[in-house]
Design a protein around this motif. Sequence first.
Motif, mmCIF file in Angstrom:
data_model
loop_
_atom_site.group_PDB
_atom_site.id
_atom_site.type_symbol
_atom_site.label_atom_id
_atom_site.label_comp_id
_atom_site.label_asym_id
_atom_site.label_seq_id
_atom_site.Cartn_x
_atom_site.Cartn_y
_atom_site.Cartn_z
ATOM 1 N N THR A 190 9.035 29.539 36.364
ATOM 2 C CA THR A 190 8.581 28.166 36.136
ATOM 3 C C THR A 190 7.245 27.958 36.823
ATOM 4 O OG1 THR A 190 10.861 27.379 36.043
ATOM 5 C CG2 THR A 190 9.143 25.731 36.415
ATOM 6 N N ARG A 197 4.175 26.246 38.675
ATOM 7 C CA ARG A 197 4.164 25.140 39.631
ATOM 8 C C ARG A 197 3.553 23.880 39.028
ATOM 9 N NH1 ARG A 197 0.939 24.087 44.536
ATOM 10 N NH2 ARG A 197 2.242 22.903 45.976
ATOM 11 N N LEU A 243 4.310 22.337 36.525
ATOM 12 C CA LEU A 243 5.338 21.436 36.001
ATOM 13 C C LEU A 243 5.809 20.456 37.056
ATOM 14 C CD1 LEU A 243 7.571 23.849 33.866
ATOM 15 C CD2 LEU A 243 5.458 22.662 33.226
ATOM 16 N N SER A 244 6.078 20.947 38.255
ATOM 17 C CA SER A 244 6.546 20.061 39.317
ATOM 18 C C SER A 244 5.436 19.137 39.810
ATOM 19 C CB SER A 244 7.116 20.873 40.486
ATOM 20 O OG SER A 244 6.138 21.739 41.038
ATOM 21 N N GLN A 301 10.986 15.041 35.566
ATOM 22 C CA GLN A 301 11.021 16.470 35.908
ATOM 23 C C GLN A 301 11.918 17.240 34.959
ATOM 24 O OE1 GLN A 301 9.492 18.429 38.868
ATOM 25 N NE2 GLN A 301 9.893 19.684 37.062
ATOM 26 N N GLN A 302 13.102 16.715 34.694
ATOM 27 C CA GLN A 302 14.018 17.390 33.774
ATOM 28 C C GLN A 302 13.445 17.459 32.361
ATOM 29 O OE1 GLN A 302 17.359 14.772 34.480
ATOM 30 N NE2 GLN A 302 18.406 16.262 35.780
ATOM 31 N N ASP A 310 10.690 20.103 32.284
ATOM 32 C CA ASP A 310 11.324 21.427 32.315
ATOM 33 C C ASP A 310 11.935 21.769 30.954
ATOM 34 O OD1 ASP A 310 10.646 21.737 34.968
ATOM 35 O OD2 ASP A 310 12.602 21.124 35.744
ATOM 36 N N ARG A 311 12.526 20.778 30.312
ATOM 37 C CA ARG A 311 13.127 21.000 29.000
ATOM 38 C C ARG A 311 12.054 21.362 27.970
ATOM 39 N NH1 ARG A 311 17.437 19.840 25.637
ATOM 40 N NH2 ARG A 311 16.851 19.166 23.529
ATOM 41 N N PHE A 349 9.183 22.733 28.528
ATOM 42 C CA PHE A 349 8.671 24.076 28.810
ATOM 43 C C PHE A 349 9.663 25.144 28.383
ATOM 44 C CE2 PHE A 349 8.214 27.754 31.698
ATOM 45 C CZ PHE A 349 6.922 28.132 31.355
ATOM 46 N N LYS A 350 10.949 24.889 28.618
ATOM 47 C CA LYS A 350 11.982 25.880 28.298
ATOM 48 C C LYS A 350 12.118 26.094 26.795
ATOM 49 C CE LYS A 350 16.903 26.905 28.967
ATOM 50 N NZ LYS A 350 18.174 26.457 29.604
#
Length: 218
Positions: free
Chosen positions: A31, A33, A35-36, A76-77, A80-81, A83-84
């Motif tokens: 992941t 950084r 993203l965070s 954040q979730q 992340d979703r 990106f995933k």
Amino acid sequence: MGSLAIDTEDVDSDIYLTLGLKGLGKGAVGTPRILSILASLLEKSVEKNDMDSETVDIKDGVAIFHGLRAPTISIQQYIDRIFKYGGCSPSCFVIAYIYVDRFVQQTNVHLTSLNVHRLLITSVMVAAKFIDDAYFNNAYYARVGGVSTSEMNRLEMKFLFSLDFRLQVSVNTFQRYCSQLQKESSEGLQIERPIRACGIKESWSSKSDNTCAPTIAR
């Protein structure tokens, strides 16, 4: 199709490594950084704007981005979703940040818990289409973002027209945004001061702009 090389000689490779933009290509494990960092910036902006929500007007022209209630998934979730499952390169998230920055300046919209998710999925999808060699279609991104395909199409068109279809991001502008994101991260993402980024007006004018301007902490 746009193209943005992040390993040219006139950019700071250390910053890209810190943000996770180098060494993590499409489909790579891990992941980045960035993203965070983006999630923290957006969460603090939204928190501040939600507190002032009674004084924030929803513009009729961009009401399409505003939901009736805030999604239960956190920023954040959600990032992340995307990106995933979105399959886009990490650089897309920097480009998306730049696009959202331009959008709020053009429309004078404040980021809130009612619009930030739709702006995120739309901006990342547009960025992927512009800088990545391969990308998923609107129907796929709609499923990733939790909206209908027809809504995704409308969001994209409104977003593009709000930007006047000005999607090009120079390497210099990209570098300055990355530098500012890295700086915000190292300084602890302080909410007490406005989030600022350098060079954001570069794409709107032929003149060189080396100053800083207010960004999406609005």
